[in-house]
Motif scaffolding. Structure first.
Motif, PDB file in Angstrom:
ATOM      1  N   GLY A 189      -3.128   4.401   1.036  1.00  0.00           N
ATOM      2  CA  GLY A 189      -3.121   3.971   2.365  1.00  0.00           C
ATOM      3  C   GLY A 189      -2.614   5.383   2.808  1.00  0.00           C
ATOM      4  N   HIS A 190      -1.056   5.618   2.658  1.00  0.00           N
ATOM      5  CA  HIS A 190      -0.978   7.151   3.366  1.00  0.00           C
ATOM      6  C   HIS A 190      -1.674   8.159   2.802  1.00  0.00           C
ATOM      7  CE1 HIS A 190       1.774  10.550   4.640  1.00  0.00           C
ATOM      8  NE2 HIS A 190       1.593  10.756   3.125  1.00  0.00           N
ATOM      9  N   ALA A 191      -1.560   7.894   1.072  1.00  0.00           N
ATOM     10  CA  ALA A 191      -2.661   8.891  -0.051  1.00  0.00           C
ATOM     11  C   ALA A 191      -2.493   7.915  -0.135  1.00  0.00           C
ATOM     12  CB  ALA A 191      -2.066  10.456  -0.317  1.00  0.00           C
ATOM     13  N   ARG A 192      -3.982   8.633  -1.557  1.00  0.00           N
ATOM     14  CA  ARG A 192      -4.453   7.608  -2.473  1.00  0.00           C
ATOM     15  C   ARG A 192      -4.246   8.388  -3.817  1.00  0.00           C
ATOM     16  NH1 ARG A 192      -9.735   9.620  -0.160  1.00  0.00           N
ATOM     17  NH2 ARG A 192      -9.864  11.329  -1.670  1.00  0.00           N
ATOM     18  N   HIS A 193      -2.767   9.257  -3.634  1.00  0.00           N
ATOM     19  CA  HIS A 193      -1.863   9.461  -4.600  1.00  0.00           C
ATOM     20  C   HIS A 193      -0.299   8.805  -4.428  1.00  0.00           C
ATOM     21  CE1 HIS A 193      -0.345  12.698  -2.417  1.00  0.00           C
ATOM     22  NE2 HIS A 193      -2.075  13.606  -2.252  1.00  0.00           N
ATOM     23  N   HIS A 194      -0.587   8.188  -3.854  1.00  0.00           N
ATOM     24  CA  HIS A 194       0.723   7.319  -3.173  1.00  0.00           C
ATOM     25  C   HIS A 194       1.186   6.061  -4.263  1.00  0.00           C
ATOM     26  CE1 HIS A 194       4.385   5.810  -1.388  1.00  0.00           C
ATOM     27  NE2 HIS A 194       3.979   7.067  -0.229  1.00  0.00           N
ATOM     28  N   LEU A 195       2.723   6.138  -4.896  1.00  0.00           N
ATOM     29  CA  LEU A 195       2.883   5.557  -5.807  1.00  0.00           C
ATOM     30  C   LEU A 195       4.221   4.995  -4.874  1.00  0.00           C
ATOM     31  CD1 LEU A 195       5.341   6.248  -7.509  1.00  0.00           C
ATOM     32  CD2 LEU A 195       3.865   7.318  -9.022  1.00  0.00           C
ATOM     33  N   SER A 197       2.904   6.498   9.271  1.00  0.00           N
ATOM     34  CA  SER A 197       2.373   8.471   8.958  1.00  0.00           C
ATOM     35  C   SER A 197       0.475   8.681   8.271  1.00  0.00           C
ATOM     36  CB  SER A 197       3.205   8.901   7.802  1.00  0.00           C
ATOM     37  OG  SER A 197       2.472  10.505   7.621  1.00  0.00           O
ATOM     38  N   SER A 198      -0.204   8.907   9.477  1.00  0.00           N
ATOM     39  CA  SER A 198      -1.632   9.508   8.929  1.00  0.00           C
ATOM     40  C   SER A 198      -2.099  10.483   8.609  1.00  0.00           C
ATOM     41  CB  SER A 198      -3.097   8.862   9.485  1.00  0.00           C
ATOM     42  OG  SER A 198      -2.695   9.268  11.148  1.00  0.00           O
ATOM     43  N   SER A 199      -0.773  11.550   8.153  1.00  0.00           N
ATOM     44  CA  SER A 199      -1.045  12.597   7.772  1.00  0.00           C
ATOM     45  C   SER A 199      -2.217  13.163   6.416  1.00  0.00           C
ATOM     46  CB  SER A 199       0.536  13.428   7.704  1.00  0.00           C
ATOM     47  OG  SER A 199       0.561  13.053   6.153  1.00  0.00           O
ATOM     48  N   PRO A 200      -2.979  14.401   7.353  1.00  0.00           N
ATOM     49  CA  PRO A 200      -3.964  14.735   6.164  1.00  0.00           C
ATOM     50  C   PRO A 200      -3.953  14.557   4.471  1.00  0.00           C
ATOM     51  CG  PRO A 200      -3.428  16.319   8.002  1.00  0.00           C
ATOM     52  CD  PRO A 200      -2.715  15.262   8.189  1.00  0.00           C
ATOM     53  N   VAL A 201      -4.548  13.823   4.185  1.00  0.00           N
ATOM     54  CA  VAL A 201      -6.136  14.089   4.357  1.00  0.00           C
ATOM     55  C   VAL A 201      -6.905  12.534   3.810  1.00  0.00           C
ATOM     56  CG1 VAL A 201      -6.611  16.314   4.253  1.00  0.00           C
ATOM     57  CG2 VAL A 201      -7.346  14.870   2.130  1.00  0.00           C
ATOM     58  N   GLN A 202      -6.138  11.572   3.133  1.00  0.00           N
ATOM     59  CA  GLN A 202      -6.650  10.293   2.676  1.00  0.00           C
ATOM     60  C   GLN A 202      -5.725   9.358   3.788  1.00  0.00           C
ATOM     61  OE1 GLN A 202      -4.545  11.291  -1.326  1.00  0.00           O
ATOM     62  NE2 GLN A 202      -6.791  12.606  -2.036  1.00  0.00           N
ATOM     63  N   TYR A 203      -5.125   9.578   5.162  1.00  0.00           N
ATOM     64  CA  TYR A 203      -5.010   8.104   5.328  1.00  0.00           C
ATOM     65  C   TYR A 203      -5.965   7.020   5.165  1.00  0.00           C
ATOM     66  CZ  TYR A 203      -4.547   4.988   9.300  1.00  0.00           C
ATOM     67  OH  TYR A 203      -4.517   4.059  10.639  1.00  0.00           O
ATOM     68  N   ASP A 204      -5.630   5.958   5.298  1.00  0.00           N
ATOM     69  CA  ASP A 204      -6.849   4.650   4.813  1.00  0.00           C
ATOM     70  C   ASP A 204      -5.998   3.382   5.275  1.00  0.00           C
ATOM     71  OD1 ASP A 204      -8.305   2.224   4.455  1.00  0.00           O
ATOM     72  OD2 ASP A 204      -9.359   3.296   2.375  1.00  0.00           O
ATOM     73  N   PRO A 205      -6.515   3.458   6.760  1.00  0.00           N
ATOM     74  CA  PRO A 205      -5.397   1.553   7.498  1.00  0.00           C
ATOM     75  C   PRO A 205      -5.931   0.064   6.469  1.00  0.00           C
ATOM     76  CG  PRO A 205      -7.990   3.029   8.731  1.00  0.00           C
ATOM     77  CD  PRO A 205      -7.517   4.131   7.897  1.00  0.00           C
ATOM     78  N   VAL A 206      -7.015   0.117   5.975  1.00  0.00           N
ATOM     79  CA  VAL A 206      -7.061  -0.758   5.501  1.00  0.00           C
ATOM     80  C   VAL A 206      -6.872  -1.117   4.067  1.00  0.00           C
ATOM     81  CG1 VAL A 206      -9.110  -2.124   4.172  1.00  0.00           C
ATOM     82  CG2 VAL A 206      -9.458  -0.830   5.615  1.00  0.00           C
ATOM     83  N   ALA A 207      -5.971   0.903   3.364  1.00  0.00           N
ATOM     84  CA  ALA A 207      -5.243   0.433   2.278  1.00  0.00           C
ATOM     85  C   ALA A 207      -4.361  -0.416   2.242  1.00  0.00           C
ATOM     86  CB  ALA A 207      -5.524   1.307   1.670  1.00  0.00           C
ATOM     87  N   LEU A 208      -3.938   0.543   3.588  1.00  0.00           N
ATOM     88  CA  LEU A 208      -2.318   0.705   3.498  1.00  0.00           C
ATOM     89  C   LEU A 208      -1.885  -1.068   4.209  1.00  0.00           C
ATOM     90  CD1 LEU A 208       0.042   1.786   4.580  1.00  0.00           C
ATOM     91  CD2 LEU A 208      -0.490   1.966   7.212  1.00  0.00           C
ATOM     92  N   HIS A 209      -2.491  -1.754   4.768  1.00  0.00           N
ATOM     93  CA  HIS A 209      -2.413  -2.703   5.128  1.00  0.00           C
ATOM     94  C   HIS A 209      -2.104  -4.000   3.712  1.00  0.00           C
ATOM     95  CE1 HIS A 209      -2.794  -4.590   9.123  1.00  0.00           C
ATOM     96  NE2 HIS A 209      -3.561  -3.918   9.024  1.00  0.00           N
ATOM     97  N   ALA A 210      -3.435  -3.534   2.058  1.00  0.00           N
ATOM     98  CA  ALA A 210      -3.244  -3.856   1.203  1.00  0.00           C
ATOM     99  C   ALA A 210      -2.113  -3.398   0.367  1.00  0.00           C
ATOM    100  CB  ALA A 210      -4.374  -3.964   0.155  1.00  0.00           C
ATOM    101  N   GLN A 232       1.301  -0.459  14.464  1.00  0.00           N
ATOM    102  CA  GLN A 232       0.532   0.561  15.173  1.00  0.00           C
ATOM    103  C   GLN A 232      -0.725   1.615  14.105  1.00  0.00           C
ATOM    104  OE1 GLN A 232       5.057   3.098  16.462  1.00  0.00           O
ATOM    105  NE2 GLN A 232       4.777   1.858  15.038  1.00  0.00           N
ATOM    106  N   SER A 233      -0.591   1.477  13.362  1.00  0.00           N
ATOM    107  CA  SER A 233      -1.560   1.947  12.594  1.00  0.00           C
ATOM    108  C   SER A 233      -3.175   1.542  13.308  1.00  0.00           C
ATOM    109  CB  SER A 233      -1.541   1.871  10.917  1.00  0.00           C
ATOM    110  OG  SER A 233      -2.432   2.082   9.860  1.00  0.00           O
ATOM    111  N   ASP A 234      -3.323   0.152  13.187  1.00  0.00           N
ATOM    112  CA  ASP A 234      -4.159  -0.951  13.548  1.00  0.00           C
ATOM    113  C   ASP A 234      -4.486   0.616  15.104  1.00  0.00           C
ATOM    114  OD1 ASP A 234      -4.800  -2.427  11.075  1.00  0.00           O
ATOM    115  OD2 ASP A 234      -3.768  -4.224  11.824  1.00  0.00           O
ATOM    116  N   ALA A 235      -3.720   0.374  15.864  1.00  0.00           N
ATOM    117  CA  ALA A 235      -3.710   0.925  17.289  1.00  0.00           C
ATOM    118  C   ALA A 235      -4.090   2.097  17.554  1.00  0.00           C
ATOM    119  CB  ALA A 235      -2.357   0.693  18.026  1.00  0.00           C
ATOM    120  N   MET A 236      -3.606   2.320  16.239  1.00  0.00           N
ATOM    121  CA  MET A 236      -3.771   4.809  16.644  1.00  0.00           C
ATOM    122  C   MET A 236      -5.367   4.187  15.514  1.00  0.00           C
ATOM    123  SD  MET A 236      -0.541   5.192  13.879  1.00  0.00           S
ATOM    124  CE  MET A 236      -1.395   6.923  13.337  1.00  0.00           C
TER     125      MET A 236
END
Length: 326
Positions: free
Chosen positions: A163-169, A203-216, A250-254
């Motif tokens: 969501g924030h990044a694909r390499h986030h745990l 935080s949607s900082s570069p480069v892998q922000y994904d709002p749908v994945a963030l919700h999940a 806020q992520s949805d609004a962004m």
């Protein structure tokens, strides 16, 4: 505005210490020291400059570097993992536990450094981060989703949380009933906290922000019913569901703002202005005891980085050379 001049470690229950890494300003960027039966783990490391602070926090608890078993960056952005290699040089028995997408960049950080330079610029990287120290491959362990490691007898479960990044745990700690969430539950600076309220933003900082994945990912964390979220920016938050709701709203609004402006010739300036309005409105609704100018000063860097991340997500911008590593 007045910012805190001093900060220090905060000892919490369950053997958890919040270590102020000193990055940017006091109480902006945390590393966490977790101690159990004479063994220790470090979750997020800050930058190279944080290494003496982490070692001092360890010594303050009467522990030697050899008693650290795990170093666990939640993701490989440099405010979370930039000091990992240098720290590992001081910890002879520790293993680095990192998302599979980030593991190779801890072993060979050249591509990661190229991406960071493309985002921030050479001068800022040299000033704020320095050079990443590689970690020997045999000391790096890729953290598969659901993996459980033990600190003494204390289980730590690793969760894949894009969501924030694909390499986030994130790290679920059964002993405290809390979760170390990195940037998945956004950022909540201490200046935004009052006795009853706090404000958090995504935080949607570069480069892998994904709002749908963030919700999940947020839904997955909330399903654990955490009593606390240990966030990197900054500290322990008990109002976990409220923070999650703030961040997702806020992520949805962004995302909606960016999509509305997709074809605007002045996309960048209007996007930044719109982000400022979103953050001010939410902060006011949370009764943050600061004026508008003070709030905007605190989120200035987030406005810029979030706008860049949104543009890349939309395809209005392109990922900088080497940034795929981030």
């Amino acid at each position: 505005m007045t910012l805190p001049q001093e900060a220090g470690d905060e000892r919490l229950a369950h053997g958890i210490t919040v270590v102020d890494t000193g990055f940017v300003r006091p109480r902006f960027d945390a590393a966490y020291l977790v101690v159990e039966e004479g063994r220790a783990a470090v979750i997020d490391t800050g930058t190279n400059a944080a290494v003496p602070r982490i070692l001092a926090a360890l010594a303050a608890q009467g522990l030697e570097p050899a008693q650290v078993d795990w170093v666990i960056p939640t993701h490989i952005h440099l405010d979370h993992a930039g000091g990992a290699g240098l720290l590992m040089q001081q910890l002879p028995n520790a293993r680095l536990l990192v998302h599979p997408r980030g593991a190779r960049h801890m072993v060979d950080p050249s591509q990661l450094m190229a991406g960071v330079r493309a985002v921030y610029g050479e001068e800022a990287v040299r000033r704020d981060y320095g050079e990443l120290v590689p970690v020997p491959a045999q000391r790096v362990l890729a953290a598969e989703d659901g993996m459980v490691v033990h600190l003494a007898q204390r289980p730590l479960r690793l969760l894949d949380t894009p969501g924030h990044a694909r390499h986030h745990l994130c790290v679920w700690d059964e002993a405290s009933g809390g979760c170390f969430t990195g940037d998945t539950l956004g950022v909540s600076y201490r200046e935004f906290h009052t006795a009853r309220w706090h404000y958090a933003l995504p935080s949607s900082s570069p480069v892998q922000y994904d709002p749908v994945a963030l919700h999940a990912s947020v839904a997955r964390l909330l399903s654990l019913r955490p009593a606390l979220a240990f966030i990197t920016h900054y500290g322990a938050v008990a109002q976990v569901e409220a923070q999650a709701d703030m961040v997702l709203r806020q992520s949805d609004a962004m995302a909606a703002l960016a999509q509305r402006l997709r074809d605007a010739p002045d996309f960048g300036p209007r996007l930044r202005d719109g982000l400022r309005r979103i953050y001010l409105a939410e902060a006011r609704s949370r009764k943050v005891g600061l004026g508008d100018d003070e709030i905007l000063q605190l989120v200035q860097a987030d406005v810029e980085l979030n706008a860049q991340g949104l543009a890349i997500w939309l395809g209005s911008g392109s990922a900088p050379a080497g940034a795929a590593a981030q």
